[in-house]
Write a protein that holds these residues in place. Structure first.
Motif: not given
Length: 88
Positions: A54-65
């Motif tokens: 599982i790779l975690f990150g954020q979209n351009d709005d700062g929402d978690p992905l």
């Protein structure tokens, strides 16, 4: 039914790489940051085994992905994501 998870702090601290072993299971989980991965952990042989990641990150709005993948060689596949410029 009670289950336990044994955490091994590979670096000896809570912000480093973790290894989790689940009681009565053959499942092993690892947790590390991108910096830790490219900073030396990628050479560990156990990360080259098959499994789910599982790779975690954020979209351009700062929402978690989260991106969930499966691989025969986990480290090889995660390196492909890093080389493709994925922000996870």
């Amino acid at each position: 039914m009670k289950r336990s998870i044994n955490l091994l702090l590979i670096d000896g601290n809570a912000t480093g790489c973790w290894k989790g072993e689940f009681s009565n299971r053959t499942l092993v989980a690892y947790r590390m940051s991108r910096q830790q991965l490219v900073g030396g952990y990628e050479s560990r042989p156990e990360f080259g085994s098959s499994g789910v990641y599982i790779l975690f990150g954020q979209n351009d709005d700062g929402d978690p992905l989260a991106y969930i993948g499966e691989a025969e060689d986990g480290m090889k596949r995660v390196r492909q994501h890093l080389n493709d410029g994925k922000d996870f």
